[in-house]
Design a protein around this motif. Structure first.
Motif, PDB file in Angstrom:
ATOM      1  N   GLU A  36       0.834  -1.195   0.000  1.00  0.00           N
ATOM      2  CA  GLU A  36       0.000   0.000   0.000  1.00  0.00           C
ATOM      3  C   GLU A  36       0.872   1.249   0.000  1.00  0.00           C
ATOM      4  OE1 GLU A  36      -3.389   2.225   2.742  1.00  0.00           O
ATOM      5  OE2 GLU A  36      -2.496   0.334   3.381  1.00  0.00           O
ATOM      6  N   LEU A  37       0.598   2.165  -0.911  1.00  0.00           N
ATOM      7  CA  LEU A  37       1.393   3.380  -1.016  1.00  0.00           C
ATOM      8  C   LEU A  37       0.747   4.513  -0.235  1.00  0.00           C
ATOM      9  CD1 LEU A  37       2.373   3.361  -4.800  1.00  0.00           C
ATOM     10  CD2 LEU A  37       3.741   2.622  -2.847  1.00  0.00           C
ATOM     11  N   LYS A  38       1.593   5.248   0.483  1.00  0.00           N
ATOM     12  CA  LYS A  38       1.137   6.420   1.220  1.00  0.00           C
ATOM     13  C   LYS A  38       1.964   7.615   0.783  1.00  0.00           C
ATOM     14  CE  LYS A  38      -0.303   3.777   5.309  1.00  0.00           C
ATOM     15  NZ  LYS A  38      -1.743   4.064   5.171  1.00  0.00           N
ATOM     16  N   SER A  39       1.467   8.794   1.076  1.00  0.00           N
ATOM     17  CA  SER A  39       2.178  10.020   0.726  1.00  0.00           C
ATOM     18  C   SER A  39       3.124  10.406   1.852  1.00  0.00           C
ATOM     19  CB  SER A  39       1.178  11.143   0.467  1.00  0.00           C
ATOM     20  OG  SER A  39       1.851  12.358   0.186  1.00  0.00           O
ATOM     21  N   ALA A  40       4.368  10.709   1.496  1.00  0.00           N
ATOM     22  CA  ALA A  40       5.384  11.122   2.478  1.00  0.00           C
ATOM     23  C   ALA A  40       5.867  12.522   2.127  1.00  0.00           C
ATOM     24  CB  ALA A  40       6.544  10.135   2.482  1.00  0.00           C
ATOM     25  N   SER A  41       5.635  13.470   3.047  1.00  0.00           N
ATOM     26  CA  SER A  41       6.053  14.854   2.823  1.00  0.00           C
ATOM     27  C   SER A  41       7.337  15.148   3.597  1.00  0.00           C
ATOM     28  CB  SER A  41       4.964  15.825   3.286  1.00  0.00           C
ATOM     29  OG  SER A  41       3.747  15.573   2.613  1.00  0.00           O
ATOM     30  N   PRO A  42       8.269  15.912   3.020  1.00  0.00           N
ATOM     31  CA  PRO A  42       9.491  16.252   3.762  1.00  0.00           C
ATOM     32  C   PRO A  42       9.162  16.920   5.092  1.00  0.00           C
ATOM     33  CG  PRO A  42       9.708  16.875   1.464  1.00  0.00           C
ATOM     34  CD  PRO A  42       8.267  16.484   1.664  1.00  0.00           C
ATOM     35  N   CYS A  52      20.985  21.356  20.746  1.00  0.00           N
ATOM     36  CA  CYS A  52      21.627  21.950  19.586  1.00  0.00           C
ATOM     37  C   CYS A  52      20.841  21.602  18.326  1.00  0.00           C
ATOM     38  CB  CYS A  52      23.070  21.466  19.457  1.00  0.00           C
ATOM     39  SG  CYS A  52      23.986  22.332  18.168  1.00  0.00           S
ATOM     40  N   GLU A  53      20.537  22.623  17.529  1.00  0.00           N
ATOM     41  CA  GLU A  53      19.791  22.366  16.297  1.00  0.00           C
ATOM     42  C   GLU A  53      20.654  21.575  15.321  1.00  0.00           C
ATOM     43  OE1 GLU A  53      17.097  24.727  12.941  1.00  0.00           O
ATOM     44  OE2 GLU A  53      18.271  25.855  14.421  1.00  0.00           O
ATOM     45  N   THR A  54      20.055  20.580  14.714  1.00  0.00           N
ATOM     46  CA  THR A  54      20.745  19.767  13.721  1.00  0.00           C
ATOM     47  C   THR A  54      19.827  19.561  12.534  1.00  0.00           C
ATOM     48  OG1 THR A  54      21.996  17.716  13.367  1.00  0.00           O
ATOM     49  CG2 THR A  54      19.964  17.551  14.646  1.00  0.00           C
ATOM     50  N   TYR A  55      20.384  19.098  11.437  1.00  0.00           N
ATOM     51  CA  TYR A  55      19.551  18.865  10.253  1.00  0.00           C
ATOM     52  C   TYR A  55      19.553  17.388   9.919  1.00  0.00           C
ATOM     53  CZ  TYR A  55      17.473  19.031   5.657  1.00  0.00           C
ATOM     54  OH  TYR A  55      16.631  18.816   4.601  1.00  0.00           O
ATOM     55  N   ILE A  56      18.389  16.792   9.915  1.00  0.00           N
ATOM     56  CA  ILE A  56      18.210  15.424   9.464  1.00  0.00           C
ATOM     57  C   ILE A  56      17.004  15.437   8.531  1.00  0.00           C
ATOM     58  CG2 ILE A  56      17.988  13.007  10.131  1.00  0.00           C
ATOM     59  CD1 ILE A  56      18.536  13.824  13.007  1.00  0.00           C
ATOM     60  N   GLN A  57      17.173  14.981   7.304  1.00  0.00           N
ATOM     61  CA  GLN A  57      16.035  14.962   6.391  1.00  0.00           C
ATOM     62  C   GLN A  57      15.104  13.811   6.742  1.00  0.00           C
ATOM     63  OE1 GLN A  57      14.871  17.115   3.920  1.00  0.00           O
ATOM     64  NE2 GLN A  57      13.151  15.764   4.360  1.00  0.00           N
ATOM     65  N   GLU A 111      19.350  16.704  -0.912  1.00  0.00           N
ATOM     66  CA  GLU A 111      19.436  17.946  -1.668  1.00  0.00           C
ATOM     67  C   GLU A 111      18.112  18.332  -2.328  1.00  0.00           C
ATOM     68  OE1 GLU A 111      22.643  17.536  -4.372  1.00  0.00           O
ATOM     69  OE2 GLU A 111      24.190  17.527  -2.818  1.00  0.00           O
ATOM     70  N   ASN A 112      17.287  17.363  -2.625  1.00  0.00           N
ATOM     71  CA  ASN A 112      16.029  17.653  -3.318  1.00  0.00           C
ATOM     72  C   ASN A 112      14.834  17.016  -2.615  1.00  0.00           C
ATOM     73  OD1 ASN A 112      17.190  19.041  -5.736  1.00  0.00           O
ATOM     74  ND2 ASN A 112      18.185  17.059  -5.998  1.00  0.00           N
ATOM     75  N   PRO A 113      14.540  17.447  -1.392  1.00  0.00           N
ATOM     76  CA  PRO A 113      13.386  16.858  -0.698  1.00  0.00           C
ATOM     77  C   PRO A 113      12.082  17.249  -1.385  1.00  0.00           C
ATOM     78  CG  PRO A 113      14.207  18.740   0.524  1.00  0.00           C
ATOM     79  CD  PRO A 113      15.179  18.499  -0.590  1.00  0.00           C
ATOM     80  N   SER A 114      11.227  16.286  -1.589  1.00  0.00           N
ATOM     81  CA  SER A 114       9.935  16.539  -2.223  1.00  0.00           C
ATOM     82  C   SER A 114       8.972  15.448  -1.773  1.00  0.00           C
ATOM     83  CB  SER A 114      10.059  16.539  -3.744  1.00  0.00           C
ATOM     84  OG  SER A 114      10.567  15.302  -4.206  1.00  0.00           O
ATOM     85  N   ILE A 115       7.716  15.621  -2.073  1.00  0.00           N
ATOM     86  CA  ILE A 115       6.713  14.617  -1.704  1.00  0.00           C
ATOM     87  C   ILE A 115       7.011  13.314  -2.429  1.00  0.00           C
ATOM     88  CG2 ILE A 115       4.266  14.026  -1.786  1.00  0.00           C
ATOM     89  CD1 ILE A 115       3.626  16.971  -1.488  1.00  0.00           C
ATOM     90  N   GLN A 116       7.005  12.210  -1.669  1.00  0.00           N
ATOM     91  CA  GLN A 116       7.353  10.903  -2.209  1.00  0.00           C
ATOM     92  C   GLN A 116       6.253   9.892  -1.893  1.00  0.00           C
ATOM     93  OE1 GLN A 116      10.152  10.383  -4.020  1.00  0.00           O
ATOM     94  NE2 GLN A 116      10.824  12.513  -3.723  1.00  0.00           N
TER      95      GLN A 116
END
Length: 315
Positions: A36-42, A52-57, A111-116
């Motif tokens: 089953e496919l679901k929508s994944a938003s960044p 401490c602020e960090t970045y994790i996609q 580098e290119n996060p988008s809806i998957q």
């Protein structure tokens, strides 16, 4: 009258066909659920690890955040919750070993996060040899797992602030904070929580350990914030030193400090103001302090509308 004999063999064959059909339907349904496919938003939230602020996609699927294990391992590599990840492609098994950091440096930036599209992961997962079942999705050929599930399995705490759109990950490095208790006893919890994290982020820049947020010291700081609305001074309205408030809350200390401010409306603005003032900055970056309490009282009128803020520090 001739009676016709009922052919039971035919009935058995029909029953077998029905059973087989039912089995096939069941398998098909399971496979359908797995695929089953679901929508994944960044994920748009800011992420803090022990202040401490960090970045994790990450990706948000049905209002929950999911992250790659290797990225999370890199983000937690200097904490007490560090772990490493290995993968056996022959058996589709992911193995997590706790107490050890990752062997390589992993890139945390997509580098290119988008809806998957996301489908349930089929990989088996083991932590220190024991199989576990966190909710996971396969997104762009990588496995992402639910952050709160990973927190429960690996021993770190996860909190989310809707007001600040921020995810707070705390490990033993950040002290033990009973968020439910704090929320129940502290007004303006989100604002004070944000101040603690911003302060610890500043300390992280200079290689200093994070301050532990102490509930009792916070209660003392809240009282001081109410007092500075009337008398903006490190001397209390009764003429005594600001540090006499510790005795009222049975707080023992060897060293102590106080920062006060009034009129700032956000945690960012008050921490920025303190960091741009030498004396306040020295308190925030002092290696002598290990605990912090934060107080805020709303100022509704007058020239300093906003909040009256107090930071109290002890060893």
């Amino acid at each position: 009258m001739n009676k016709k004999k009922f052919n039971f063999s035919i009935l058995k064959k029909i029953s077998a066909v029905i059973v087989m059909a039912a089995a096939l339907i069941s398998v098909s349904y399971s496979e359908c659920m797995a695929n089953e496919l679901k929508s994944a938003s960044p994920t748009s939230s800011k992420i803090y690890v022990d202040g401490c602020e960090t970045y994790i996609q990450g990706y948000n699927v049905e209002f929950n955040n999911y992250f790659k294990l290797r990225d999370l391992a890199a983000a937690l590599s200097s904490t007490n919750c560090k772990f490493k990840v290995s993968y056996d492609g022959n058996y589709d098994i992911i193995s997590i070993t706790t107490g050890e950091g990752p062997e390589n440096n992993y890139t945390l930036v997509d580098e290119n996060p988008s809806i998957q599209s996301a489908s349930y992961t089929q990989s088996k997962i083991f932590i220190d040899g024991t199989e576990v079942n966190p909710v996971g999705y396969n997104i762009k050929f990588n496995n992402y797992f639910k952050l709160r599930d990973l927190g429960e399995l690996l021993g770190f705490n996860v909190e989310w602030s809707e007001k600040w759109n921020s995810i707070y990950i705390t490990t033993d490095n950040g002290g033990d904070i009973d968020y439910n208790s704090y929320r129940g006893e502290i007004e303006y919890f989100d604002e004070l929580n944000q101040v603690v994290y911003l302060v610890n982020c500043e300390r992280e820049k200079y290689g200093l350990p994070p301050l532990k947020w102490d509930l009792n010291i916070t209660k003392a700081a809240i009282k001081r914030s109410a007092e500075i609305v009337d008398v903006f001074s490190h001397t209390r309205p009764d003429g005594s030193s600001c540090f006499t408030v510790f005795k009222e809350f049975n707080i023992d200390y060897m060293t102590a400090g106080e920062n006060i401010a009034i009129g700032q409306s956000t945690p960012e603005s008050v921490v920025s103001g303190w960091m741009n003032s030498q004396g306040h900055r020295e308190n925030i970056l002092s290696g002598s302090f290990g605990k912090i309490g934060i107080g805020a009282v709303k100022v509704q009128s007058g020239p300093y509308r906003g909040f009256a803020w107090t930071q109290l520090f002890t060893n």
